[in-house]
Motif scaffolding. Structure first.
Motif, PDB file in Angstrom:
ATOM      1  N   GLY A  19       4.027   2.825  20.737  1.00  0.00           N
ATOM      2  CA  GLY A  19       3.737   4.143  20.534  1.00  0.00           C
ATOM      3  C   GLY A  19       4.759   5.097  20.050  1.00  0.00           C
ATOM      4  O   GLY A  19       4.848   6.310  20.441  1.00  0.00           O
ATOM      5  N   ARG A  46       4.581  -8.800  15.489  1.00  0.00           N
ATOM      6  CA  ARG A  46       3.557  -8.726  14.481  1.00  0.00           C
ATOM      7  C   ARG A  46       2.392  -9.988  15.196  1.00  0.00           C
ATOM      8  O   ARG A  46       1.018  -9.428  14.942  1.00  0.00           O
ATOM      9  N   GLN A  65       8.420   5.995  17.341  1.00  0.00           N
ATOM     10  CA  GLN A  65       8.672   6.127  15.713  1.00  0.00           C
ATOM     11  C   GLN A  65       9.885   4.996  15.517  1.00  0.00           C
ATOM     12  O   GLN A  65      10.723   5.024  16.327  1.00  0.00           O
ATOM     13  N   ASP A 107       2.841   2.532  26.378  1.00  0.00           N
ATOM     14  CA  ASP A 107       2.751   3.633  25.226  1.00  0.00           C
ATOM     15  C   ASP A 107       4.044   4.768  25.749  1.00  0.00           C
ATOM     16  O   ASP A 107       3.708   5.396  26.629  1.00  0.00           O
ATOM     17  N   ASP A 136      10.968  -3.362   8.794  1.00  0.00           N
ATOM     18  CA  ASP A 136       9.596  -3.525   9.407  1.00  0.00           C
ATOM     19  C   ASP A 136       9.656  -3.950  10.615  1.00  0.00           C
ATOM     20  O   ASP A 136       8.617  -3.561  11.408  1.00  0.00           O
ATOM     21  N   LEU A 175       0.759  -8.092  17.757  1.00  0.00           N
ATOM     22  CA  LEU A 175      -0.372  -7.088  17.289  1.00  0.00           C
ATOM     23  C   LEU A 175      -1.556  -7.592  16.493  1.00  0.00           C
ATOM     24  O   LEU A 175      -2.663  -7.058  16.896  1.00  0.00           O
ATOM     25  N   GLN A 195       4.736   0.406  16.548  1.00  0.00           N
ATOM     26  CA  GLN A 195       3.375   0.451  16.438  1.00  0.00           C
ATOM     27  C   GLN A 195       2.917  -0.076  17.910  1.00  0.00           C
ATOM     28  O   GLN A 195       1.948   0.415  18.526  1.00  0.00           O
ATOM     29  N   VAL A 240       9.173  -0.915  12.628  1.00  0.00           N
ATOM     30  CA  VAL A 240       7.849  -0.260  12.157  1.00  0.00           C
ATOM     31  C   VAL A 240       6.930  -1.105  13.306  1.00  0.00           C
ATOM     32  O   VAL A 240       6.313  -0.369  13.995  1.00  0.00           O
ATOM     33  N   ALA A 241       7.092  -2.300  13.429  1.00  0.00           N
ATOM     34  CA  ALA A 241       6.049  -3.356  14.179  1.00  0.00           C
ATOM     35  C   ALA A 241       6.468  -2.795  15.648  1.00  0.00           C
ATOM     36  O   ALA A 241       5.459  -2.680  16.267  1.00  0.00           O
TER      37      ALA A 241
END
Length: 390
Positions: free
Chosen positions: A71, A278, A73, A197, A61, A281, A68, A64-65
């Motif tokens: 922008g 996280r 993968q 991004d 994860d 975010l 995010q 993943v964070a």
């Protein structure tokens, strides 16, 4: 709107002192500390292998964070020990030969420049400096004139370590790609304090650290690669994580950017990095960017009003780094004087950004204050009062 009381309660280090060095190594929030320390305790109970296996999903994860946030993968990300490590891993994997050209900017960071000089010496390539515009950013017109089919890579620093400007990226990328050159973005001082991004920027690779504006642990960072490069580029160094021993004298590369990772790492550090991302975010990078900008601009305005103080920041689009000098007083002496008042700033020396500092006559370096969103405007006022007291 940021809940300042909450973020300050999560940041014990900002209670008894004014901490203005997030551009160096910021103050991790409590959830990051809890994640790191908790995992170290678990390793002490069951050993590092079992502790890591228990957190396999949480480790996945982390990417993943980060994806995010920027922008991307997850498959296009490699977790590394620092921004410098990520930058170098990519740079040393770009093929270079005699006659090839590497373009850097006047605000190139010393570690990057040294790596470029080393590779140029060993490969027969050349390193050339793209001049800055009068406003301080990279001179895009000059870059356009310098580009040709021999340019293999353009190294661009997003936000310099020694001052508050933010360089344009997309214009540089479009020009460089027009001649087939790669663009490697050093985002060490931008990720975590401004929106970044990679889809909008179009860079081929991006390196970032955990310890600065992301407020993560030291010894953490990440490298982003454009998807095609993540699947096809071969790292200069490999181990049994980035590749598999597939036959007696052969190997098979990992299918994604994890080929740039090594097997051994600080699992606690990576979990802490994930917690830091996280946390950011949850706050919203737009809210954080607005808060950082407001505090930095307030600092520039107030410092500039003091006699004998010169704010050294350039650029039309500015970051949260505030650089300044005090007439007649060595920056290191100012830093120590402020520390005695429980105000933490740092000094950015000439050697960290040699070309820019030399060309601007800043041989003694500059003082660097970098307020984050957990700082109050009262914190900035304390900085100004301490400087005025000199």
């Amino acid at each position: 709107m940021l809940d300042l009381d909450r973020v300050r309660a999560d940041t014990p280090g900002c209670v008894d002192r004014v901490f203005l060095d997030s551009a160096g190594s910021s103050l991790p929030p409590v959830p990051v500390l809890d994640e790191v320390i908790g995992h170290l305790r678990r390793e002490a109970e069951v050993g590092g292998y079992q502790a890591a296996a228990e957190r396999a999903d949480d480790l996945a994860d982390v990417k993943v964070a980060i994806a995010q946030l920027i922008g991307a993968q997850p498959a296009d990300l490699a977790l590394v020990e620092s921004a410098t490590r990520g930058w170098a891993d990519f740079f040393y994997s770009v093929p270079l030969g005699p006659g090839d050209r590497i373009l850097v900017t006047e605000v190139e960071y010393a570690s990057n420049a040294i790596a470029a000089f080393q590779r140029a010496r060993s490969s027969g390539a050349s390193v050339e400096v793209v001049p800055s515009a009068p406003s301080g950013e990279i001179d895009v017109d000059a870059l356009h004139r310098m580009l040709d089919e021999r340019v293999r890579l353009v190294s661009l620093v997003h936000a310099p370590t020694n001052g508050g400007l933010i360089n344009p990226v997309r214009e540089v990328v479009d020009l460089a790609h027009g001649v087939g050159a790669l663009v490697l973005l050093d985002a060490c001082q931008s990720v975590g304090q401004v929106p970044v991004d990679v889809r909008e920027l179009g860079v081929d690779a991006l390196s970032a650290t955990g310890r600065k504006w992301l407020r993560g642990p030291r010894g953490t960072g990440f490298l982003y690669l454009r998807p095609e490069l993540a699947r096809t580029m071969e790292p200069a160094a490999l181990d049994l994580h980035g590749a598999q021993w597939a036959e007696e004298t052969g190997y098979r590369l990992a299918p994604d950017a994890s080929r740039f990772e090594f097997w051994e790492c600080s699992v606690a550090g990576r979990l802490g990095l994930g917690a830091a991302v996280r946390y950011l975010l949850d706050l919203s990078i737009d809210e954080v960017a607005s808060a950082v900008s407001a505090r930095a601009e307030f600092a520039r305005t107030e410092l500039a009003s003091l006699p004998g103080i010169t704010v050294r920041d350039l650029g039309g689009h500015r970051s949260g780094i505030v650089s300044f000098t005090v007439d007649g007083i060595d920056p290191a002496a100012v830093r120590e004087s402020l520390a005695a008042d429980d105000v933490t700033v740092t000094v950015s020396g000439r050697g960290s950004t040699w070309v820019d500092m030399t060309r601007r006559g800043l041989d003694d370096g500059v003082l660097r204050a970098s307020p984050h969103y957990f700082n109050t405007f009262e914190d900035v006022e304390r900085l100004v009062v301490s400087v005025a007291g000199l």
